[in-house]
Design an enzyme around this catalytic site. Sequence first.
Site, PDB file in Angstrom:
ATOM      1  N   LYS A 156       0.842  -1.200   0.000  1.00  0.00           N
ATOM      2  CA  LYS A 156       0.000   0.000   0.000  1.00  0.00           C
ATOM      3  C   LYS A 156       0.873   1.243   0.000  1.00  0.00           C
ATOM      4  O   LYS A 156       1.992   1.227   0.510  1.00  0.00           O
ATOM      5  CB  LYS A 156      -0.925  -0.003   1.216  1.00  0.00           C
ATOM      6  CG  LYS A 156      -0.206   0.058   2.558  1.00  0.00           C
ATOM      7  CD  LYS A 156      -1.174   0.399   3.680  1.00  0.00           C
ATOM      8  CE  LYS A 156      -0.456   0.786   4.954  1.00  0.00           C
ATOM      9  NZ  LYS A 156       0.069  -0.361   5.715  1.00  0.00           N
ATOM     10  N   SER A 189     -15.353  14.277   5.132  1.00  0.00           N
ATOM     11  CA  SER A 189     -16.446  14.819   5.940  1.00  0.00           C
ATOM     12  C   SER A 189     -15.996  15.742   7.056  1.00  0.00           C
ATOM     13  O   SER A 189     -16.799  16.489   7.594  1.00  0.00           O
ATOM     14  CB  SER A 189     -17.251  13.680   6.532  1.00  0.00           C
ATOM     15  OG  SER A 189     -16.515  13.060   7.557  1.00  0.00           O
ATOM     16  N   HIS A 217     -20.459  10.651   1.943  1.00  0.00           N
ATOM     17  CA  HIS A 217     -20.980  11.970   2.334  1.00  0.00           C
ATOM     18  C   HIS A 217     -21.524  12.762   1.162  1.00  0.00           C
ATOM     19  O   HIS A 217     -21.689  13.970   1.254  1.00  0.00           O
ATOM     20  CB  HIS A 217     -19.912  12.758   3.087  1.00  0.00           C
ATOM     21  CG  HIS A 217     -19.669  12.195   4.445  1.00  0.00           C
ATOM     22  ND1 HIS A 217     -20.472  12.474   5.531  1.00  0.00           N
ATOM     23  CD2 HIS A 217     -18.765  11.290   4.882  1.00  0.00           C
ATOM     24  CE1 HIS A 217     -20.051  11.803   6.580  1.00  0.00           C
ATOM     25  NE2 HIS A 217     -19.017  11.061   6.206  1.00  0.00           N
ATOM     26  N   THR A 245     -23.142   4.793   1.598  1.00  0.00           N
ATOM     27  CA  THR A 245     -23.955   4.331   2.728  1.00  0.00           C
ATOM     28  C   THR A 245     -25.438   4.572   2.468  1.00  0.00           C
ATOM     29  O   THR A 245     -25.810   5.446   1.692  1.00  0.00           O
ATOM     30  CB  THR A 245     -23.546   5.076   4.019  1.00  0.00           C
ATOM     31  OG1 THR A 245     -24.279   4.538   5.122  1.00  0.00           O
ATOM     32  CG2 THR A 245     -23.864   6.563   3.942  1.00  0.00           C
ATOM     33  N   LYS A 248     -26.783   7.650   5.900  1.00  0.00           N
ATOM     34  CA  LYS A 248     -26.624   9.095   6.102  1.00  0.00           C
ATOM     35  C   LYS A 248     -27.727   9.820   5.326  1.00  0.00           C
ATOM     36  O   LYS A 248     -28.863   9.809   5.770  1.00  0.00           O
ATOM     37  CB  LYS A 248     -25.185   9.489   5.780  1.00  0.00           C
ATOM     38  CG  LYS A 248     -24.251   8.905   6.858  1.00  0.00           C
ATOM     39  CD  LYS A 248     -22.769   9.071   6.654  1.00  0.00           C
ATOM     40  CE  LYS A 248     -22.023   8.384   7.821  1.00  0.00           C
ATOM     41  NZ  LYS A 248     -20.581   8.298   7.637  1.00  0.00           N
TER      42      LYS A 248
HETATM   43  C1  LIG Z   1     -19.701   7.083   8.020  1.00  0.00           C
HETATM   44  C2  LIG Z   1     -18.679   6.724   6.971  1.00  0.00           C
HETATM   45  C3  LIG Z   1     -18.557   5.419   6.486  1.00  0.00           C
HETATM   46  C4  LIG Z   1     -19.319   4.294   7.108  1.00  0.00           C
HETATM   47  O1  LIG Z   1     -20.661   4.350   6.773  1.00  0.00           O
HETATM   48  P1  LIG Z   1     -21.681   3.461   7.629  1.00  0.00           P
HETATM   49  O2  LIG Z   1     -22.726   3.051   6.685  1.00  0.00           O
HETATM   50  O3  LIG Z   1     -22.142   4.359   8.729  1.00  0.00           O
HETATM   51  O4  LIG Z   1     -20.903   2.299   8.150  1.00  0.00           O
HETATM   52  C5  LIG Z   1     -17.702   5.171   5.438  1.00  0.00           C
HETATM   53  N1  LIG Z   1     -16.974   6.157   4.876  1.00  0.00           N
HETATM   54  C6  LIG Z   1     -17.033   7.426   5.336  1.00  0.00           C
HETATM   55  C7  LIG Z   1     -16.217   8.479   4.679  1.00  0.00           C
HETATM   56  C8  LIG Z   1     -17.872   7.743   6.401  1.00  0.00           C
HETATM   57  O5  LIG Z   1     -17.906   8.983   6.882  1.00  0.00           O
END
Ligand SMILES: *Cc1c(COP(=O)(O)O)cnc(C)c1O
Length: 409
Positions: A156, A189, A217, A245, A248
Amino acid sequence: MNYEAALDTALQRLHDEGRYRTFINIERRKDQFPHAVWTKPDGSQKDITVWCGNDYLGMGQHPVVLGAMHEALDSTGAGSGGTRNISGTTVYHKRLEAELADLHGKEAALVFSSAYIANDATLSTLRTIFPGLIIYSDALNHASMIEGVRRGNGPKRIFRHNDVAHLRELIAADDPAAPKMIAFESIYSMDGDFGPIREICDLAEEVGALTYIDEVHAVGMYGARGAGVAERDGQMHRIDIINATLGKAFGVFGGYIAASAKMVDAVRSYAPGFIFTTSLPPAVAAGAAASVKFLKTAEGQMLRDKQQLHARILKSRLKGMGLPIIDHGSHIVPVHVGDPIHCKMLSDMLLERFGVYVQPINFPTVPRGTERLRFTPSPVHDPKEIDGLVHAMDELWRHCALNRAEMSA
Ligand SMILES: *Cc1c(COP(=O)(O)O)cnc(C)c1O
């Protein structure tokens, strides 16, 4: 070993550094979000406004979403009753995946328990699928990507945040024939800044690397149908794997990837984090699908426009008072505080005195010295709400004698 003492030491270290996390116990009230009720440690209650939620568009209380969930719950019951492989694939899961594939203009999508799991499981599994894969990862990538990149146990490289020149240098130093993948986010974020999607896709094309983007996000909130920043910028077709996700802006729960049918088939077949776990409850899948579908429409666009408007209003008003706002033009409004003690104190006073709930963001979520309050205005934070917040911040900034007009971007 004295296990008790070791636990005490570990916890005390967090207290000493001012970064012990306390969870605020809140209960959201349907139809009244961003209002909620805070139950204090002594059992008493206070009405508050949530200013740091990730239910960015208020979809968590949207009638379309709740209706779909009620319907699925009443017709199929609570849980899915199995892993996807063993009796846990339902019409609701298939419908959700079709909705997501369509959203991103990909052949297929794959739903996971969360976007955390989707990142971790996919990134680590890609190393099995592409032996010798070198993953180039942005320095500010989310913990779930870091975990996936690390767990795969292959080569990596970490490039400086958003620094495509540095990324190019790292790639140039590696074997041109080695399989490569660039992993990054569309919106980071904590600062609310955008990833250089077009530049990274250009470079990936040039060197024959795969691209992996976390749009967690951004989905629901950017692009004409809410597919994210890559959609807005016309780059979606150039991204090999899109992660996001359902928890959110979509307001429900779960995570996913969208990619080619073959890529999804391979991850589906090899990723332990997908295979060996119970699938989403059908009602959750139904609610998520309804939310994704709704946000593709013109009505969804109205919510996006209103969210952006409220973010602009809040930023300009806080800036007008000389507060150090970090402004990259996204929907996220971070206010720089700069030390964990003040950050926590401001957050406590906002909650106690003004009923404004914003969680302090301290190390290790952000680097030391960049502690902040991070506000997330939504379409349902109306001007009256914004007014209340602005006055509270003005008063507290004065009370704490904090600097004004530093670090405004
Ligand atoms: C919140 C978040 C995740 C995880 O999302 P969840 O569905 O809550 O597990 C992944 N990547 C980023 C950038 C996040 O802020």
